[in-house]
Scaffold this motif. Structure first.
Motif, mmCIF file in Angstrom:
data_model
loop_
_atom_site.group_PDB
_atom_site.id
_atom_site.type_symbol
_atom_site.label_atom_id
_atom_site.label_comp_id
_atom_site.label_asym_id
_atom_site.label_seq_id
_atom_site.Cartn_x
_atom_site.Cartn_y
_atom_site.Cartn_z
ATOM 1 N N HIS A 26 0.845 -1.183 0.000
ATOM 2 C CA HIS A 26 0.000 0.000 0.000
ATOM 3 C C HIS A 26 0.881 1.232 0.000
ATOM 4 O O HIS A 26 1.895 1.273 0.680
ATOM 5 N N PRO A 89 -4.106 3.757 -6.932
ATOM 6 C CA PRO A 89 -5.532 3.506 -7.158
ATOM 7 C C PRO A 89 -5.806 3.475 -8.660
ATOM 8 O O PRO A 89 -5.405 4.388 -9.378
ATOM 9 N N ARG A 91 -7.260 4.335 -11.526
ATOM 10 C CA ARG A 91 -8.225 5.265 -12.092
ATOM 11 C C ARG A 91 -8.526 4.917 -13.540
ATOM 12 O O ARG A 91 -9.598 5.169 -14.027
ATOM 13 N N SER A 122 -3.518 7.577 -15.282
ATOM 14 C CA SER A 122 -3.256 7.525 -13.845
ATOM 15 C C SER A 122 -1.905 8.137 -13.498
ATOM 16 O O SER A 122 -1.561 8.227 -12.322
#
Lengths: 316, 432, 316, 432
Positions: A26, A89, A91, A122
């Motif tokens: 993450h 993330p 996108r 992104s």
């Protein structure tokens, strides 16, 4: 600011990769507090399957260290384009490292290069371009989606890359790459549904001394039309390819080795059914270090079309 | 501008070759054609030249032609098909019988024709005129024929400046073994995964890639940046051809410090104890060539080569200063090793395990390592060792499929042949 | 007659595979004499890099035996479609076992099946169809090249397969598969430059109870047009694929393992330059059983397009 | 005609499933949908049926619907796009923001809709009507949306007769491990390389493929031919599901002789000495099921399973004759083993080496052998052993890439995912 150059310790504001396992990482921002939905400032706690991380605790820690979670531990890594691509993330559909590496290589991007990119998407590929061309080059990146362009601009700034990139909200198929970029680019990269429409603009943007071109398309028809246009405008060294990366799954396998020789001899005198099983299937086990493909492989990402604009082609 | 001493890429259609333009007398050989390079001097790169026959000698393997080069204009390069104005073609090949009698011209005729007329388009025109089957062939088949002939008789070459992109193609095509089988996709990924760029200090061990790996890394580090590279190799002299061909500015070249693996590790572990300066005359194996005016010949990594001796002789007068220089390089490298590196790249012909064990402690935590090998079995073992050690995380062993495509109207398909081996990469990130 | 069924001994007239090495095998006819260019009957001598074989000597020999050549030896194998495909004179581009296996599987060819094939080409694929459908099925194979059709017909007869195959010299794109075959086929296979032109004829030839279709094309555009036509005519389960076989090259590699630990200790007292070399690079060698790809792999053979004609589609 | 006792393939769009139509009460489960099979009886294969909701129960994982099946006509199956008559689409997605609020219908609404109306086209029509973004999407994006919804609500199933082609797809998709990871391309090549056809005597050893391998071989041997197959397996009972599903004529089924590897080798080596007929009651492990009325449940090849016990009980009354039958099968197999085979196919979960050593002498010279494994390392070893032995020639180890393509106007590309493992084949020819 953790994307500018290699650094050893986490500073406040860094994006940090919290590495839990190969399939679980993450990107988190190293700030002690965040503002919640109600507008209250609260401690920044990041939740993982191995418990929570008090983000304040990682500030000042050396990259590569192990950090404690409430129910386990993780490692903190400095982000780079590879790790960012895996954690950002999603996108939009993104391009992955094997294709990107080929793009950078074929576009001959190195420090000092001026690169034009459309669309920004992104910003995943942009990070790679920026690593390759900084500190002396510049990236001009275009997206027709205003929110995406704004977000990318903000992100580059936050990542310490703002000085090397200009983000444009613009429909390049219809409007081109702005006249300010005419003859300014060493390389142009297109990831557009109709790349052929933008090829004439790429032609204009490339330097009079020539340059390299790349278009990434999922479908073969896009590549076909793109190549038609490239040929018409005098590009050469036109070449299309696919790069497919295969991972090897490495593990130790234990295999039974059975013996059948004993069957050639008559059975020993009847000594009860219980023993039967044992004499029947004499087996030993042997360990093998093996490698195999994962069950599912990437079967297609896109077609990469490369071309060279030779020097001194008149652009009128 | 093309300068004396430059490495140049000579391109004839899809064929490319790396060549040193060492003197005005230099010639290059393209198959049976020999070309004089003299007229390239001071012409701009990317220019196209016409090969003009000067004389023909009959050699062992048929006629050997000597050509001079003449700078020519772009519009001399028209498509052969346009020149010949071919129009009629058969619908399919049903009436064609391949009996080897289709061409009326004999090979002597063609040889003569070739000397008499300089232009491939004229030769091909004659061949087509004298072919009994050409006009009954399909358009597809005609194109194939023309391309084949064009390839054989094409009389133009382009001179290009060497880049990593052009060189990896040339090296891999000519002798992939000389660059340890590193394919273009793999090279591109080594650059990505190692993160080599304008900032940072990098460590490379390679046991011989014609200079390609250090050149690719130095190229990605850029001119006028602060990045540095320590380039370790196992031989007497580093292989540097690709590095020299790039013609990088001196400041950039000097940021690549090439050192012998054994010699520099001894320096690093033992410092001044290891090599008293007075001992200079007796270090044949660990001797290092200085950075700039280098031989492009790579030495065999296993045995000290005879070339070594030649080099010693030629640099005899500079012996003392040269020897001081390799020691200085060892010291520079050793200082960078003390500060540790921002990534490690290895491409070893030996088992990578022990070398990795020696070099891994020199890498900072949270930094990428990239180990290349053509032998997956070795990387499997190394993978397991690293996994067990816990010193490196996010471990992956990967390889690639590289498919090139023919994209032509109604004739689109993947190329019929592909190279089988990308080699394998073991990648991961160091931990504290 | 050596293609009809497994047999143990070479009889006069058999085609025999003379196996020299993986890359060198030859199909020869087991006849004691041949007629030379001058029309003279002479002993049948077959020349190989390992010397000559007097073919008369192999008649009566058991298949799988070693036979002596004047400067070496070889093995004689019974031919089958795989070996035949590798040894036959290349009259046209041929399809190889990996694609062929998929074709047979997808067309569900088994004994009793009626198969229509165009073009016959070298007859390589026909041999596979014949093995799979005999003794109760039938192959109808078409070629527009008269000489090729004649040669194939002759060859099937000579191979003992004549009863199971009818060879037609016919342009099927324009003329179809003959009305006698309307509604007669379980499966149709096309290997034609314009398969879409023959799809309506395939539609007619397939049984009213339905059947399977395959087209093999090198170029994607052929598959695209073929699929357009298949869709129009009501075929379903349309599916395109590529099968690429990779060989593993297995060998034992010997690798040097170097030791660097000794560098941590000061050198032993100066004992002459000769010894230097030895202490400098202590190496052991280790053997590995490795496998790798060959330098060049087949990158493309063709696109296989399969489809089903569902039952009871009206053919008017 | 669909008969009671048949195995059937139920197809709903691209999803297929193998199901036994064992009784009139039988139901099949497709995700959340349960369908009653009753109305299939005596209908022709390849018919299409409409799923009609009978009742909805709320189960643990949402609503569980019970459906009956109604035979329907072809023209009920029109393209959803045609039905809805969608025309307007946006040029691109630039104005679309994914905020999860595009669909005005709530999931309860959709559930209700689903019960109220039987037709997916009507449900989808409502969904499209209530979507705020549908008409601004690109045509490509609209198609994707419709396909997704169609997949979810599609109410037609087709009933098909099992074939090898349909079954290998189903098995591989559902649980590739149960067929040892044998992929379609590999299966097709096993058939080719082994040469199995209407003539000859074949030998197969497999340690469990749900009956797929013996079924594929028997299928290629054909009805009313002279070919025979000895099928050796390591367990108590052969796995035969795929064989039973093919519904082959009895004479063809009987040409597949399934025997336990150990038991038949003992019979072969020792003949009557090995198994005096009086010993019948005490052979639990080596006992073989008779050929025809077989359990489709495969036993675990390693441990004698508990199912074994159940089987013993159920066949209790026939115990004596059953035991005689497995002995007869061993004798039949042993006779064929004496005459030797025309090819050998092996797919072992164990190391293939010792098994191959036992079976190779049973193969005639000049015959193909085909050994499958998911583990290349094992075949490498076996390859080297065979190479050294000189008993087998033309040795090859191969694997495959299988790429499927989406071919649609302007949207042609290889499928985005591919299965990673074809497994490996070691092939060769026996020598005298």
């Amino acid at each position: 600011m953790s994307f500018l150059k290699p650094k050893t310790h986490i500073e406040q504001g860094d994006v940090v990769i919290l590495y839990l396992s190969v399939n679980s990482m993450h990107a988190i921002e190293a700030v002690p507090t965040i503002v919640n939905k109600k507008g209250e400032t609260i401690a920044h706690i990041f939740q993982t399957p191995y418990g929570s991380l008090k983000v304040q605790n990682i500030i000042g820690v050396e990259y590569g260290s192990r950090v404690e979670l409430s129910k386990g531990w993780a490692h903190v890594l400095q982000p780079n384009p590879e790790l960012w691509t895996q954690t950002l993330p999603h996108r939009t559909q993104i391009i992955y490292t094997p294709d990107i590496s080929m793009i950078l290589h074929q576009l001959e991007v190195r420090p000092g290069a001026v690169v034009v990119e459309s669309g920004t998407g992104s910003g995943s590929l942009s990070h790679y371009f920026l690593r390759a061309l900084k500190p002396t080059g510049h990236l001009h990146t275009f997206d027709f989606h205003e929110a995406r362009a704004d977000q990318a601009r903000e992100e580059f700034k936050q990542h310490g890359l703002g000085d090397f990139v200009t983000v444009y909200h613009r429909d390049v198929c219809n409007l081109g790459f702005t006249s300010a970029l005419d003859g300014a680019a060493d390389a142009v990269f297109l990831d557009l549904p109709a790349p052929d429409l933008a090829v004439p603009h790429a032609f204009k943007a490339l330097k009079l001394s020539g340059g390299r071109f790349c278009s990434f398309s999922p479908c073969i028809e896009q590549s076909q039309r793109c190549i038609e246009m490239l040929t018409k405008l005098g590009f050469n060294e036109i070449c299309s390819m696919e790069v497919l990366q295969q991972e090897s799954v490495i593990k130790t396998r234990t295999l039974p080795i059975i013996d059948l020789e004993f069957l050639k001899e008559p059975k020993p005198a009847d000594n009860g059914t219980n023993d039967e099983n044992k004499t029947k299937e004499p087996k030993e086990l042997k360990k093998y270090l093996t490698s195999s493909n994962p069950q599912v492989l990437p079967g297609h990402t896109g077609f990469l079309t490369f071309a060279t604009l030779p020097p001194n082609i008149p652009k009128a | 501008m093309i300068q004396l001493g430059d490495y140049i890429v000579i391109q004839r259609q899809k064929y490319t070759k790396l060549q040193k333009f060492g003197s005005l007398d230099a010639t290059a050989t393209l198959g049976k054609e020999h070309i004089e390079l003299k007229s390239l001097l001071d012409q701009p790169y990317d220019s196209t030249f016409k090969m003009c026959v000067k004389e023909t000698k009959s050699g062992k393997r048929g006629a050997q032609r000597q050509h001079s080069l003449e700078l020519c204009s772009e519009n001399e390069l028209r498509s052969i098909r346009d020149v010949l104005g071919i129009s009629s073609s058969g619908a399919d090949n049903r009436d064609i019988r391949d009996n080897g009698e289709a061409q009326a011209l004999k090979s002597e005729d063609i040889e003569q024709l070739r000397e008499a007329c300089n232009e491939s388009s004229k030769i091909i025109e004659k061949l087509v005129e004298n072919s009994k089957t050409f006009h009954t062939r399909t358009e597809y088949s005609q194109d194939k024929y023309l391309l084949k002939k064009e390839k054989k008789y094409f009389e133009f070459v382009q001179i290009r400046q060497p880049t990593i992109r052009l060189m990896v193609d040339i090296f891999h095509r000519q002798d992939a073994e000389k660059i340890m089988g590193i394919r273009v996709d793999t090279l591109s990924q080594i650059i990505s995964y190692s993160g080599v760029s304008g900032f940072g200090s990098y460590l490379l061990y390679e046991s011989g890639t014609n200079g390609l790996l250090p050149a690719a890394m130095l190229n990605s580090m850029g001119a006028n940046t602060e990045a540095t590279l320590v380039h370790m190799h196992p031989g007497n002299v580093p292989q540097k051809q690709a590095l020299l061909a790039l013609k990088l500015p001196l400041e950039q070249q000097q940021r690549c410090i090439s050192v012998n693996l054994y010699s520099v590790l001894r320096e690093y572990y033992q410092g001044d104890k290891a090599e008293p300066v007075t001992e200079t005359a007796e270090q044949p194996v660990e001797q290092e060539e200085p950075v700039e005016p280098l031989s492009e010949e790579g030495s065999d990594p296993i045995e000290p080569s005879s070339k070594k001796v030649k080099l010693d002789e030629s640099t005899n007068s500079h012996k003392k200063s040269a020897q001081l220089r390799w020691q200085l390089e060892n010291k520079r490298a050793s200082e960078l090793m003390q500060q540790k590196f921002d990534s490690l790249v290895m491409a070893a012909k030996e088992h990578p395990s022990n070398i990795l064990q020696a070099l891994l402690p020199l890498v900072k935590p949270s930094r990428p390592i990239v180990i290349f090998s053509t032998c997956k079995e070795l990387l499997q073992e190394t993978y397991m060792e690293l996994k067990t050690s816990g010193k490196v995380t996010n471990l992956h062993v990967t390889s690639n499929w590289l498919r090139t495509y023919q994209i032509l109207p109604n004739r689109t398909h993947p190329e019929v042949n592909m190279t089988g081996n990308s080699g394998y990469l073991l990648t991961g990130y160091t931990l504290k």
